[in-house]
Design a protein around this motif. Structure first.
Motif, short mmCIF file in Angstrom:
data_model
loop_
_atom_site.label_atom_id
_atom_site.label_comp_id
_atom_site.label_asym_id
_atom_site.label_seq_id
_atom_site.Cartn_x
_atom_site.Cartn_y
_atom_site.Cartn_z
N ASP A 162 0.87 -1.85 0.14
CA ASP A 162 -0.58 0.28 -0.49
C ASP A 162 0.71 1.44 -0.26
O ASP A 162 0.55 2.11 -0.17
N THR A 217 0.23 -7.55 5.27
CA THR A 217 -1.52 -8.09 4.53
C THR A 217 -1.41 -9.31 4.28
O THR A 217 -1.92 -9.05 3.07
N GLN A 254 -1.17 -12.09 8.21
CA GLN A 254 -2.73 -13.21 8.02
C GLN A 254 -2.34 -13.80 7.80
O GLN A 254 -2.90 -15.20 8.05
#
Length: 252
Positions: free
Chosen positions: A178, A244, A248
């Motif tokens: 991101d 991310t 996870q």
């Protein structure tokens, strides 16, 4: 291995850390190389000469005259040929005993995951962040070790991301998806020809070590090379629990 193979790989077999057992692991390995350019060229050549039994090389580009300054898989006569077809000719010329799968395509989504899931080692030799992140995510998902390299101008970097180990960071821990990073291409910035040879050869070395489970891999370390000064810098990389991609994955 037959007598010809024992002779071909004799200099590896003579090494105590490798021997016949290690060389057998190499011949049974399945390498996936993303990119048949500056980094992929030396990486593929050394994996082929070392006897990696199956090499899949993926690239959707064709050989251009500007490639020949550094992409040593290719020759002047092959300008206009698909890079993967040129790569296959070079690799088979070095070692006809191994299996080469040449894929002229941009592997994405399910196709990329399919290729990664079939590999025992992946080498990211591409030139853009989007592909690097996609390859990293697939390697994390399928627990396949990734050897990642990059080079521009006189600066190179290499690291290993081994998601088989819960404590190992992934590429996204280092460069979060991101965050916006400036995309600099060789076509606009230029690249020192031997630099890609150094980084690509180092990728092959790390891949072979991982295949044989010998030595200390670059997992958790980023090596940076300033080729103008010929200075290496090693930076520690920690796993990001909030990543991310691998955060996870391991929490799931």
């Amino acid at each position: 291995m037959n007598d010809q193979q024992l002779l071909r790989y004799s200099r590896h077999i003579l090494l105590d850390q490798i021997g016949i057992e290690g060389q057998q692991q190499i011949t049974e390995a399945r390498a996936l190389i993303i990119g048949a350019g500056g980094l992929g060229s030396p990486a593929a050549l050394y994996l082929a000469s070392a006897g990696v039994g199956s090499i899949t090389i993926v690239d959707n580009d064709s050989v251009d005259l500007t490639n020949l300054q550094r992409q040593i898989l290719h020759t002047t006569e092959r300008v206009g040929m698909a890079k993967v077809a040129s790569a296959k000719l070079s690799l088979q010329g070095i070692n006809p005993d191994i299996h080469i799968m040449a894929l002229q395509e941009r592997a994405e989504h399910e196709r990329l995951e399919e290729l990664v899931s079939q590999a025992s080692i992946v080498l990211d030799c591409c030139d853009n962040f989007a592909t690097r992140h996609a390859v990293n995510a697939a390697c994390v998902k399928h627990a396949v070790p990734l050897v990642s390299g990059a080079a521009i101008a006189f600066d190179g970097q290499i690291s290993v991301f081994d998601s088989r180990k819960p404590e190992s960071p992934c590429y996204a821990c280092l460069f979060p998806p991101d965050q916006v990073f400036e995309e600099v291409l060789c076509s606009s910035m230029g690249v020192f020809a031997p630099l890609v040879g150094i980084i690509g050869s180092t990728q092959a070395a790390e891949a072979l070590k991982l295949i044989m489970h010998i030595g200390k891999p670059l997992s958790g370390r980023l090596l940076l090379l300033d080729a103008l000064q010929m200075e290496w810098t090693s930076i520690g990389i920690s796993k990001n629990p909030a990543c991310t991609v691998c955060g996870q994955h391991h929490a799931a």
